[in-house]
Design a protein around this motif. Structure first.
Motif, short mmCIF file in Angstrom:
data_model
loop_
_atom_site.label_atom_id
_atom_site.label_comp_id
_atom_site.label_asym_id
_atom_site.label_seq_id
_atom_site.Cartn_x
_atom_site.Cartn_y
_atom_site.Cartn_z
N ASN A 12 12.55 4.10 6.61
CA ASN A 12 12.29 5.68 6.29
C ASN A 12 13.29 6.21 4.97
OD1 ASN A 12 10.91 7.89 6.71
ND2 ASN A 12 11.74 8.55 8.53
N THR A 27 4.44 5.44 -4.16
CA THR A 27 4.81 6.36 -3.87
C THR A 27 4.07 6.27 -2.73
OG1 THR A 27 4.38 8.45 -3.90
CG2 THR A 27 2.00 7.66 -4.99
N THR A 28 4.37 7.13 -1.50
CA THR A 28 4.00 7.32 0.07
C THR A 28 2.82 8.22 -0.26
OG1 THR A 28 6.51 7.61 0.08
CG2 THR A 28 5.06 7.87 1.75
N GLY A 60 1.08 7.32 5.29
CA GLY A 60 1.87 6.01 5.73
C GLY A 60 2.08 4.89 5.17
N ILE A 104 2.65 2.56 1.11
CA ILE A 104 2.86 2.54 0.00
C ILE A 104 2.15 2.00 -1.23
CG2 ILE A 104 4.55 1.77 -1.30
CD1 ILE A 104 6.59 1.28 1.78
N TYR A 122 10.90 6.29 0.60
CA TYR A 122 9.71 6.49 1.63
C TYR A 122 9.90 7.87 2.50
CZ TYR A 122 6.50 4.49 5.17
OH TYR A 122 6.35 4.47 5.97
N THR A 123 8.67 8.17 2.91
CA THR A 123 8.44 9.19 4.00
C THR A 123 7.75 9.66 5.07
OG1 THR A 123 7.77 10.69 2.19
CG2 THR A 123 10.45 10.72 2.76
N GLY A 124 7.47 8.05 5.04
CA GLY A 124 6.03 7.95 6.25
C GLY A 124 6.67 7.67 7.83
#
Ligand code: HEC
Length: 467
Positions: free
Chosen positions: A405, A445-446, A450, A452, A396-398
């Motif tokens: 994160n 995927t992110t 932001g 999911i 997770y990178t959003g």
């Protein structure tokens, strides 16, 4: 001493690579395991818990939790409560080995039983983002609201909430059992070079019953209403004699690191012993350059007959591989048999042990292997027993869920869940369940916004914070 013994059991020069990869700590923990079974298991239970004496698998330390505290309990004992002193029995370095084994979490950390994993589903809202899809397998966003989506049945789509077009002309895939059109990913430099990568179950040219995982790349050309697959290149395919019957275990997620390498897995195809055979492509994680060429520092180049793309072996069916963007750790989820699904941190040249070690059993419940650990094989970072049937893995990178994160997001088929896994470096910290019982999860995927995005059997859902 053990290091020397291990080297002599290595038949190939390239084993040295594997030895160097195995850290001193890992070797110490392996030695500690034997000492633990001889002196401690009778009271503390096999694998650090389950005995009459307190568990050492949790993080509760009555007598202090530093390495020194644990050493001093082992050396001096705790007289009144029945913890014997081992100071006169064990050497200093044996005590160190024990501490390493305890620190590793014994034979491998087991996550809590599925029912007791806390759920955060009530903190999120789940809405349908795209429906009427047939077994979507891979999702990869290429624009603010546009994703490439593979359907297992063989089609590649450009999907956005209000529009959907098929990319015609992708290579034919075999929709047999677990096989089909599998993952889709785009080049880290996609904005400038346009490369799209696909993995799929491919049918042998000589015999339609024989299949193996194949990896290609191409570009999307043509008009925007009629996109077509162009510039196709084969990046990986097995030798014709290594295609196999049956529709099981194709593996196959695609991921890239920042040094130009591309990683993907090939499952054991149901032929478990081949996972230990370096002359076979199945049961492995492979590493190539993005144009398909072989890196000069791949670990098994010196072994005659070995597939030069092999990066790690003993991997049963890897259906999640992702490079963590902050740490560059290659995380992998792979299906165990009955029990023993694994979360691994994949390293060059390492043997992850399938089928010689496993926390799982045969599907009929009989013992598959008596070993959960052996000296020259890596332990999972974490494992799920009973199996959740892992499929799809991302980080997770959003910014919609700042507290998550850097967490791993692991999809699961049988348990119809996405697990949010907190990791630090290569260590497993904890996990929660993001969604449950919405359908079998194949990918997660992110999104660029932001949120999911999760691939369910007939649709893709968007998960955002509850408002
Ligand atoms: C005869 C039974 C017995 C054996 C054998 C034994 N222990 Fe213990 N151990 C205990 C008991 C009982 C306690 C808990 C004391 C308490 O609850 O206050 C304990 C406590 C401990 C603790 C402290 C746990 C904490 O919460 O701080 C450590 C560490 C430990 N043992 C390590 C070992 C190791 C390592 C071995 C093997 C070398 C070993 N023990 C062998 C009975 C045993």
């Amino acid at each position: 001493m053990t290091r020397v013994l291990f080297l002599t059991t290595c038949l190939f020069a390239a084993c040295q690579g594997a030895v160097e990869q195995k850290t001193e700590i890992g070797l110490a923990a392996d030695r500690g395991r034997a000492i633990y079974s001889d002196y401690c298991a009778s009271c503390h239970g096999a694998n650090l818990s389950g005995g009459q004496a307190p568990s050492m698998a949790d993080s509760n330390w009555e007598y202090g939790g530093t390495d020194d505290d644990i050493r001093s309990v082992i050396n001096a004992g705790i007289e009144d409560v029945g913890m014997p002193a081992f100071g006169n029995v064990l050497q200093n370095d044996q005590v160190s080995d024990l501490v390493a084994y305890i620190r590793r979490g014994g034979d491998g950390k087991s996550t809590p039983p599925t029912d007791s994993v806390p759920s955060v589903q009530d903190q999120v809202q789940i809405e349908t983002w795209a429906d009427n899809l047939e077994e979507p397998w891979g999702i990869h966003f290429i624009g603010p609201v546009t994703a490439l989506v593979t359907e297992k049945t063989g089609k590649l789509w450009l999907v956005s909430p209000d529009n959907r077009v098929e990319v015609k002309g992708v290579p034919a895939s075999a929709n047999v059992g677990q096989g089909g059109l599998l993952d889709v990913a785009v080049d880290p430099d996609y904005a400038t070079n346009g490369w799209v990568y696909l993995s799929f179950a491919h049918t042998s040219e000589s015999d339609p019953d024989l299949l193996m995982t194949k990896l290609v790349r191409g570009k999307i050309g043509g008009a925007s209403e009629e996109p077509i697959w162009t510039n196709g290149q084969t990046l990986f395919e097995a030798k014709p004699e290594h295609y196999l019957k049956g529709g099981r275990h194709f593996g196959s997620r695609i991921t890239f690191d920042k040094n130009g390498y591309l990683y993907f897995g090939v499952g054991d195809r149901g032929y478990k012993d081949m996972a230990q055979d370096l002359t076979k492509p199945n049961g492995k994680i492979h590493r190539i350059f993005r144009d398909g060429s072989i890196p000069g520092d791949n670990p098994f180049l010196g072994i005659e007959g070995a597939y030069p793309s092999i990066y790690s072996h003993g991997n049963r069916n890897p259906q999640g591989t992702i490079i963590h963007p902050e740490t560059q750790v290659l995380w992998e989820t792979e299906h165990g048999p009955k029990g023993g699904d694994e979360l691994n941190a994949i390293k060059s040249g390492v043997n992850y042990g399938w089928p010689k070690i496993s926390y799982g059993r045969n599907y009929d419940g009989t013992v598959l292997t008596p070993h959960t650990a052996l000296p020259d094989m890596a332990q999972p970072v974490s494992q799920w027993t009973p199996s959740i049937a892992v499929c799809g893995l991302d980080v997770y990178t959003g910014n919609l869920f700042p507290e998550w994160n850097g967490h791993l997001m692991a999809g699961a088929l049988a348990h119809e869940t996405v697990r949010l896994i907190k990791v630090e470096g290569e260590a497993y910290i904890s996990e929660v369940s993001l969604i449950k019982d919405k359908g079998r999860v194949r990918d997660v995927t992110t999104g660029p916004d932001g949120a999911i995005y999760v691939a369910l059997p007939t649709k893709i859902v968007r998960i955002s914070p509850k408002t």
